[in-house]
Write an enzyme that holds these catalytic residues in place. Sequence first.
Site, PDB file in Angstrom:
ATOM      1  N   GLU A   1      56.052  81.626  29.431  1.00 47.07           N
ATOM      2  CA  GLU A   1      57.313  80.959  29.078  1.00 47.07           C
ATOM      3  C   GLU A   1      57.341  80.619  27.588  1.00 47.07           C
ATOM      4  O   GLU A   1      58.335  80.846  26.887  1.00 47.07           O
ATOM      5  CB  GLU A   1      57.473  79.688  29.910  1.00 47.07           C
ATOM      6  CG  GLU A   1      58.661  78.823  29.521  1.00 47.07           C
ATOM      7  CD  GLU A   1      58.325  77.349  29.530  1.00 47.07           C
ATOM      8  OE1 GLU A   1      58.630  76.659  28.528  1.00 47.07           O
ATOM      9  OE2 GLU A   1      57.770  76.864  30.533  1.00 47.07           O
ATOM     10  N   HIS A   2      56.242  80.054  27.076  1.00 51.28           N
ATOM     11  CA  HIS A   2      56.167  79.722  25.657  1.00 51.28           C
ATOM     12  C   HIS A   2      56.309  80.968  24.784  1.00 51.28           C
ATOM     13  O   HIS A   2      57.055  80.978  23.795  1.00 51.28           O
ATOM     14  CB  HIS A   2      54.816  79.055  25.350  1.00 51.28           C
ATOM     15  CG  HIS A   2      54.835  77.576  25.526  1.00 51.28           C
ATOM     16  ND1 HIS A   2      54.371  76.702  24.564  1.00 51.28           N
ATOM     17  CD2 HIS A   2      55.246  76.801  26.557  1.00 51.28           C
ATOM     18  CE1 HIS A   2      54.496  75.456  24.991  1.00 51.28           C
ATOM     19  NE2 HIS A   2      55.015  75.499  26.205  1.00 51.28           N
TER      20      HIS A   2
END
Length: 428
Positions: A68-69
């Site tokens: 996600e990051h």
Amino acid sequence: MTLTHYPRLDEAAYVRRLDNGLTVIVSPKPGFSKKVAYFAANYGAIHTDFLLDGEDFHTPSGVAHYLEHKLFDLPGRDVSEEFAALGATVNAFTSYDMTAYYFSTTENFSACLEKLLSFVSTPYFTQETVAKEQGIIGQEIDMTADLPDAKSFEMLAEAMYAKHPLRVPILGTRDSIAEITPEMLTLCHRAFYAPSNMVLCVVGDVEPETVCRLAETVLGSAYRAPGTKQTDWREEMTCPASQAHASMEVAMPLFQLGFKAEPLGSGEEAIRQELLGDLAAEALFGESSPLYLQLYQEGVIDASFGGGFEALDGAALLVCSGDSWEPEKVRQAILQEARRLRAAGIPEKDFARMKRSALGRRIRDLDSFDSTCFRLCACFFSGFDYFRFPEMYQQITPQDVQTFLRRVVQPERCAMSVIFPIEQEDFQ
């Protein structure tokens, strides 16, 4: 697109499954300027084992959050600034069983949606950027370890579950994220970010066909099968341990108390069981319950106390938490109240009030476009149309709650974690 009206909620939803497998859900809000879009993957922190192209894979904990990051990290670009230039805010989260990317805007909706779909579907991972992120997420892991609430839940999950990866923090550990490589992130993106494993949900005054057209333009029309999650986490309903405790810098003991329930599965019965669990929590220790008032008046709990029913892929639990100098007294009082309710039952008048209150809270929650998007995505992955929740409430009886309490609220299904002040390490 298929249009469904929900007159009891004064809501409507357009739904279409595209050729590429992506499901698009649009909840129209005529006349509102705010628009919210969620692009969510049926993939979360607990999904570390999967089958792809006939091969089994195991990944370390923390990969879903790490991915996600990294999807925000594109060469020569600042995704957040690009959305800000369009008058929008963008963010994302990783839960135990879902990852979602979302934006909110009052202008330039089509440009924002195109940008959201594009960056989430564009994996770019290098050895250098992955190594840099390990330091950033490592700091996040350290900060979370210093949060009493997070530590308390982590200890509770370890006490309650022997196999289920709920035992492992969403962020992973410093050791586990050190194993993450660009190739691993690419593999997981390929396995779980296929359109057929995702849903696009939009709430606002938008043209549904425009949403579908943009999704087809950016993502293409080719279907790609996702990886198959391996989720054999079958558990005994007894807890491996009944208690866990630690000491931290807190002013008074902080506790979390959980009762292990059967996993919900999917479909209508799953959402019915979730709503039933919520009503059981309300009857047992909700703010209007006799037990809550008794414990509050006695000074055993304070305004920090609260709880409910939590469900995720492969696990479910009735949980409450708060600050108390007598956490063991809270546990015994809840077990005793459950025995009383199982024997005496819940008066129809009280149950009707509880149900109206619970239904009212969910209806008011629809005023939040963000909350509506989240609920629609989560329930879609569970195989249920969220806007039908009033029907499910109507089906639940006081006897259903009694049966739930009889099955779930038992000493052998119970565990408690307590964070004590550093100078006090023993249970009351």
